[in-house]
Design a protein around this motif. Sequence first.
Motif, mmCIF file in Angstrom:
data_model
loop_
_atom_site.group_PDB
_atom_site.id
_atom_site.type_symbol
_atom_site.label_atom_id
_atom_site.label_comp_id
_atom_site.label_asym_id
_atom_site.label_seq_id
_atom_site.Cartn_x
_atom_site.Cartn_y
_atom_site.Cartn_z
ATOM 1 N N ASP A 74 13.397 -25.790 6.645
ATOM 2 C CA ASP A 74 14.984 -26.225 6.613
ATOM 3 C C ASP A 74 15.346 -24.750 6.203
ATOM 4 O O ASP A 74 17.267 -25.045 5.788
ATOM 5 N N ASP A 75 14.420 -24.007 5.086
ATOM 6 C CA ASP A 75 15.286 -23.700 3.902
ATOM 7 C C ASP A 75 16.096 -22.559 4.214
ATOM 8 O O ASP A 75 15.917 -21.406 4.833
ATOM 9 N N PRO A 76 17.132 -22.959 4.864
ATOM 10 C CA PRO A 76 18.529 -21.221 4.698
ATOM 11 C C PRO A 76 18.325 -19.449 4.134
ATOM 12 O O PRO A 76 18.772 -19.356 4.612
ATOM 13 N N GLN A 77 18.042 -19.588 2.583
ATOM 14 C CA GLN A 77 17.059 -18.749 2.621
ATOM 15 C C GLN A 77 16.587 -18.061 3.177
ATOM 16 O O GLN A 77 16.706 -16.532 2.838
ATOM 17 N N MET A 78 15.734 -18.886 3.586
ATOM 18 C CA MET A 78 14.603 -18.190 4.312
ATOM 19 C C MET A 78 15.156 -17.841 5.575
ATOM 20 O O MET A 78 14.465 -16.879 6.578
ATOM 21 N N HIS A 79 16.032 -18.639 6.291
ATOM 22 C CA HIS A 79 16.468 -18.036 7.647
ATOM 23 C C HIS A 79 17.219 -16.456 7.441
ATOM 24 O O HIS A 79 16.974 -15.906 8.585
ATOM 25 N N ARG A 80 17.317 -16.044 6.545
ATOM 26 C CA ARG A 80 18.054 -14.712 6.492
ATOM 27 C C ARG A 80 16.976 -13.037 6.912
ATOM 28 O O ARG A 80 16.678 -11.854 7.076
ATOM 29 N N GLY A 81 15.462 -13.873 7.040
ATOM 30 C CA GLY A 81 14.256 -12.717 7.302
ATOM 31 C C GLY A 81 14.358 -13.080 8.320
ATOM 32 O O GLY A 81 13.060 -13.026 9.342
ATOM 33 N N TRP A 82 15.645 -13.579 9.207
ATOM 34 C CA TRP A 82 14.978 -14.027 11.228
ATOM 35 C C TRP A 82 14.501 -12.600 11.899
ATOM 36 O O TRP A 82 13.844 -12.640 12.917
ATOM 37 N N ALA A 83 15.494 -11.007 11.201
ATOM 38 C CA ALA A 83 15.447 -9.835 11.738
ATOM 39 C C ALA A 83 13.833 -9.360 11.685
ATOM 40 O O ALA A 83 13.795 -8.354 12.507
ATOM 41 N N ILE A 84 13.128 -10.059 10.876
ATOM 42 C CA ILE A 84 11.877 -8.804 10.615
ATOM 43 C C ILE A 84 11.053 -9.341 11.637
ATOM 44 O O ILE A 84 10.162 -8.100 11.711
ATOM 45 N N PRO A 85 10.756 -10.225 12.035
ATOM 46 C CA PRO A 85 9.890 -10.089 12.881
ATOM 47 C C PRO A 85 10.184 -9.705 15.289
ATOM 48 O O PRO A 85 9.402 -8.989 15.577
ATOM 49 N N ALA A 86 11.318 -8.649 14.620
ATOM 50 C CA ALA A 86 12.340 -8.386 16.155
ATOM 51 C C ALA A 86 11.575 -6.984 16.397
ATOM 52 O O ALA A 86 12.534 -5.956 17.565
ATOM 53 N N ALA A 87 11.592 -6.354 15.033
ATOM 54 C CA ALA A 87 10.966 -4.380 14.991
ATOM 55 C C ALA A 87 9.865 -4.069 15.460
ATOM 56 O O ALA A 87 9.568 -5.018 15.444
ATOM 57 N N THR A 88 9.778 -2.940 16.368
ATOM 58 C CA THR A 88 8.289 -2.413 16.219
ATOM 59 C C THR A 88 9.192 -1.142 15.880
ATOM 60 O O THR A 88 9.622 -0.436 15.759
ATOM 61 N N ASP A 89 7.703 -0.537 14.975
ATOM 62 C CA ASP A 89 7.302 1.007 13.970
ATOM 63 C C ASP A 89 6.924 1.487 15.643
ATOM 64 O O ASP A 89 5.825 1.637 15.775
ATOM 65 N N ILE A 90 7.801 2.267 16.236
ATOM 66 C CA ILE A 90 7.289 3.317 16.796
ATOM 67 C C ILE A 90 6.633 4.391 16.634
ATOM 68 O O ILE A 90 5.537 4.995 17.220
ATOM 69 N N ALA A 91 6.804 5.326 15.439
ATOM 70 C CA ALA A 91 5.617 6.368 14.889
ATOM 71 C C ALA A 91 4.272 5.405 14.699
ATOM 72 O O ALA A 91 3.058 6.104 15.410
#
Length: 409
Positions: A126-143
Amino acid sequence: MANNSIPFAERLSPVRALFTSNSREGVLLIGIAVLAMVIANSALGEGYHALFHAPLPWTPIPKLWNAHLWINDALMVLFFFVVGLEVKRELVEGDLSNPQARRLPVIAAVAGMVVPASLFLALVGDDPQMHRGWAIPAATDIAFAMGVIGLLGRRVPGTLRLFLLTVAIVDDIGAVIIIAAFYTLEVKGIWLIASIAVAIGMAIMNMVKVDRVWAYFAATILLWFCVLNSGVHATIAGVVAALMVPMYRRNGKHLLEKVEHRLAPWNAYMVVPIFALANAGVDLRDLGPAGILAPLPLAIAAGLFLGKQLGILGAVAAAHKLGIASKPEGTSWLQVWGIAILCGIGFTMSLFIGALAFADNALLYEQAKIGVLMGTLASLVMGYLLLRFAPAKRLTVEQAEAKVESQVV
């Protein structure tokens, strides 16, 4: 619809590269990440941190007061510029220009961003500060992901390579939109207007068919400086500038293709490795077991490893079942699953988003890096093993090229 006056071999060149891709870029990134971790946890750790985070004795741009900022806010503009070039080429002439061919990768990529982000929010607490990281696992490293594919050689069908590349490109588009929309804290109107004016100027250069590389290079530097001061993250300038590079052909090649071919090696062998060296190192001694197993790193790791495969594999299975789109031809479901797992290799873009999300909290940023590294490592190992040993009837290179040609023509 592709231009049939262009020889098929030229139109297929980005795809042909996938059939002969090697593992150098992926192995290099693995080596750099390991090196950064070793240095950060050795007697050189303090010097490593000071190298990138200590104030510079002098800087021409006060906003970039240490080496880490120069790397993340300036050098990485080249990375995003190359991403933008790749996106534009694919949208205009590549697989994303064909509605039928792009349907499945787009559905899979969207699901591969939504599910990891949702899983992250469900696990992080429930920590709103940690919620800022929601997009971190949404990315893929193409290289990184394509480097692993290179290690597998012909065991991975060409249609799956193309699917992975297209999903990763759509993923990159999503990541750029997320950075612009959700990680902009304060916009300065004058600088934003100046940025828009420079972008319009570049669009006019495109329209009047200016084909001098130096002109676009100078305009890109100016656009970057304006965006840097506007409050929007400076790397967005790289994508915008790339979209303004012309696609019309002269003497068989277009300017975009020439620029992309020149910059791609610099991006792969200088920019991304330097970024990895500056961002992948985390001192585990400072975190301890409690920090490593905290909700934030576990949520990021779960989002990358579990969320990506659930989202992408689930989307492909649903689209196939409903008749919206068929799974890549000549592949087994085990192989599709393996590719879905490899999409959990977040690394470069995930680390970059983590730096934006927790720029004002060093502890959470270090934990985010641990989560990215754990999720990436698990996805790399499991994806590789599954694809290495999955039995399947594979298309030959010729069959795969014929399949792609039937979609492009």
